[in-house]
Design an enzyme around this catalytic site. Structure first.
Site, PDB file in Angstrom:
ATOM      1  N   TYR A 142      -8.223  -1.172   7.412  1.00  0.00           N
ATOM      2  CA  TYR A 142      -8.651  -2.205   6.945  1.00  0.00           C
ATOM      3  C   TYR A 142      -7.911  -3.486   7.940  1.00  0.00           C
ATOM      4  CZ  TYR A 142      -8.798  -1.779   1.839  1.00  0.00           C
ATOM      5  OH  TYR A 142      -9.473  -1.601   0.068  1.00  0.00           O
ATOM      6  N   LYS A 192      -6.079  13.059   5.975  1.00  0.00           N
ATOM      7  CA  LYS A 192      -6.765  14.238   6.023  1.00  0.00           C
ATOM      8  C   LYS A 192      -6.434  14.742   7.385  1.00  0.00           C
ATOM      9  CE  LYS A 192     -11.081  14.508   4.482  1.00  0.00           C
ATOM     10  NZ  LYS A 192     -11.588  15.904   3.870  1.00  0.00           N
ATOM     11  N   ASP A 224      -9.013  14.943  -0.446  1.00  0.00           N
ATOM     12  CA  ASP A 224     -10.131  14.748  -0.953  1.00  0.00           C
ATOM     13  C   ASP A 224      -9.488  15.651  -2.263  1.00  0.00           C
ATOM     14  OD1 ASP A 224      -9.706  16.897   0.974  1.00  0.00           O
ATOM     15  OD2 ASP A 224     -11.927  17.069   1.379  1.00  0.00           O
ATOM     16  N   ASP A 248      -6.578   3.015  -1.862  1.00  0.00           N
ATOM     17  CA  ASP A 248      -7.399   1.952  -2.243  1.00  0.00           C
ATOM     18  C   ASP A 248      -7.706   3.745  -3.221  1.00  0.00           C
ATOM     19  OD1 ASP A 248      -8.436  -0.278  -3.304  1.00  0.00           O
ATOM     20  OD2 ASP A 248     -10.354   0.422  -1.625  1.00  0.00           O
ATOM     21  N   ASP A 252      -7.731   3.730  -7.872  1.00  0.00           N
ATOM     22  CA  ASP A 252      -8.253   3.702  -8.943  1.00  0.00           C
ATOM     23  C   ASP A 252      -9.137   4.554 -10.096  1.00  0.00           C
ATOM     24  OD1 ASP A 252      -8.916   0.718  -8.045  1.00  0.00           O
ATOM     25  OD2 ASP A 252     -11.199   1.131  -8.232  1.00  0.00           O
TER      26      ASP A 252
HETATM   27  C1  IPM Z   1      -7.306  -3.315  -4.282  1.00  0.00           C
HETATM   28  C2  IPM Z   1      -8.350  -4.347  -4.354  1.00  0.00           C
HETATM   29  C3  IPM Z   1      -8.606  -4.951  -2.958  1.00  0.00           C
HETATM   30  C4  IPM Z   1      -8.232  -3.729  -1.501  1.00  0.00           C
HETATM   31  C5  IPM Z   1      -9.356  -5.956  -2.689  1.00  0.00           C
HETATM   32  C6  IPM Z   1      -9.932  -6.979  -3.442  1.00  0.00           C
HETATM   33  C7  IPM Z   1      -9.632  -6.210  -1.200  1.00  0.00           C
HETATM   34  O1  IPM Z   1      -9.581  -3.189  -4.127  1.00  0.00           O
HETATM   35  O2  IPM Z   1      -6.323  -4.047  -4.670  1.00  0.00           O
HETATM   36  O3  IPM Z   1      -6.886  -2.661  -4.651  1.00  0.00           O
HETATM   37  O4  IPM Z   1      -9.788  -3.063  -1.502  1.00  0.00           O
HETATM   38  O5  IPM Z   1      -7.479  -3.428  -1.370  1.00  0.00           O
HETATM   39 MG    MG Z   2      -9.025  -1.298  -4.605  1.00  0.00          MG
END
Ligand code: IPM
Ligand code: MG
Length: 367
Positions: A142, A192, A224, A248, A252
């Site tokens: 990032y 990885k 993975d 990230d 999710d």
């Molecule tokens: C998260 C989001 C952020 C990220 C974005 C909104 C910058 O997806 O907090 O997971 O990628 O970190």
């Molecule tokens: Mg995210």
């Protein structure tokens, strides 16, 4: 002792609506539990861009550095898609994380019993799930240099760089081990190392830090395979530690195991300040949900649970955090549902404020 300070940054989309319910909960703690906070509010994301032409004003950044904790709603929306990358709403969020040096992002994935049917996985795979992902938040791909879109010969090339120093890995690993000590004493590190040098270093450093935590059972997994195992049998995990980008994605995926993104909070923690509290920002995992913004349909639970995390990690009020989580559990057990949680026949959804009312009533009952 001075009154602890909170900076509230509601942001965009459903951010302001869900944050309004958090403010009612904060007021409840002031009135009923004598837990007073010095609350201020400011702009972030598109809301800040609309007023200041930047997604985070320097004054807001300075305030964030001074307070005991920041609570953030959500940033972004289609209206801002056309903006230059440097002033997109997300840049405001990333600047807060980077400048406050919030390197450890705690993302719990907890399945409330009443919602076990909402998962896309079988009920027995997710019922009772309680895992914690610790995502490195201020380094890695990032932020690594070089980055950009360059011209090479007669075509363009897009570049981002994965970069981790030993100390960056060390500090987030320590944070994860400390958490594991307070939980199930199991830590799985994901990278990885089979294809990335940064992954090899990650594994080495985490293993080394592990020598200081002999009570914690440490394992390593390629990210993975970790994603696959999260879907196959998530209850094998307790705490997972991983880098910024893998974290990230994995968070999710883990979030969705629990059935609703609208339920999950997060804490981003940095080094301790002079008063011993960590620099901290709390935010729901969900985004700004522009499709339902302003309609009173949003689920405020993730944002309220983020305040519960603030009580626990910034203000040493673990018992009060338990109270708030129990109140939310009770409300869900009663069948109170916002629109994102519908599924059962004959249940009418409550509004964002309706969910807030139910949670406040459950808090009253807890006294
Ligand atoms: C998260 C989001 C952020 C990220 C974005 C909104 C910058 O997806 O907090 O997971 O990628 O970190
Ligand atoms: Mg995210």
């Amino acid at each position: 002792m001075t009154t602890p300070s909170l900076l509230i940054l509601p942001g965009d989309g459903i951010g302001p609506e869900v944050m309004a319910e958090v403010r009612r909960v904060i007021d409840w703690y002031g009135d009923k539990r004598g837990l007073k906070f010095d609350v201020s509010e400011d702009l972030v994301g598109g809301a800040a861009y609309d007023v200041h032409g930047t997604p985070l004003h320097d004054d807001t950044m300075a305030k964030a550095q001074e307070v005991d904790a920041v609570l953030l709603g959500a940033v972004g929306g289609p209206k801002y898609d056309v903006l230059d990358f440097s002033v997109k709403p997300e840049r405001g969020l990333l600047r807060l994380r980077k400048e406050m040096d919030l390197f450890a992002n705690l993302r719990p994935a907890q399945c409330f019993d009443a919602l076990a049917d909402f998962s896309s996985l079988k009920k027995d795979v997710v019922a009772g799930l309680d895992i914690m992902i610790v995502r490195e938040l201020t380094s890695g791909i990032y932020f690594g240099e070089p980055r950009g879109i360059f011209t090479e010969g007669n075509e363009r090339v897009g570049i981002n760089t994965q970069r981790y120093t030993e100390s960056e890995i060390d500090r987030v690993a320590r944070n994860a081990f400390e958490l594991a000590m307070k939980r199930g004493r199991k830590l799985c590190s994901m990278e990885k190392a089979n294809v990335m040098e940064s992954g090899i270093l990650w594994r080495e450093v985490v293993t080394k830090v592990g020598e200081d935590y002999p009570e914690v059972e440490l394992s390593h997994m390629y990210a993975d395979a970790g994603a696959m195992q999260l879907c196959r049998w998530p209850k094998q995990f307790d705490v997972i530690v991983t880098d910024n980008l893998f974290g990230d994605l994995l968070s999710d995926a883990a979030a969705m195991l629990t059935g609703s993104l609208g339920m999950l909070p997060s804490a981003s923690l940095g080094a301790p300040m002079e008063n011993g509290r960590p620099k901290a920002m709390y935010e729901p995992v969900h985004g700004s949900a522009p499709d339902i913004a302003g309609q009173g349909k949003a689920n405020p639970i993730a944002c309220i649970l983020s305040f519960a995390m603030a009580l626990r990690y910034s203000f040493d009020q673990g018992a009060e955090a338990d109270r708030l989580e129990a109140a939310i559990n009770a409300v869900l057990e009663k069948g109170v549902r916002t629109a994102d949680l519908l599924g059962e026949e004959g249940v009418t959804p409550v509004s964002t404020a309706g969910m807030g009312d139910a949670i406040l009533a459950a808090l009253d009952e807890s006294l």
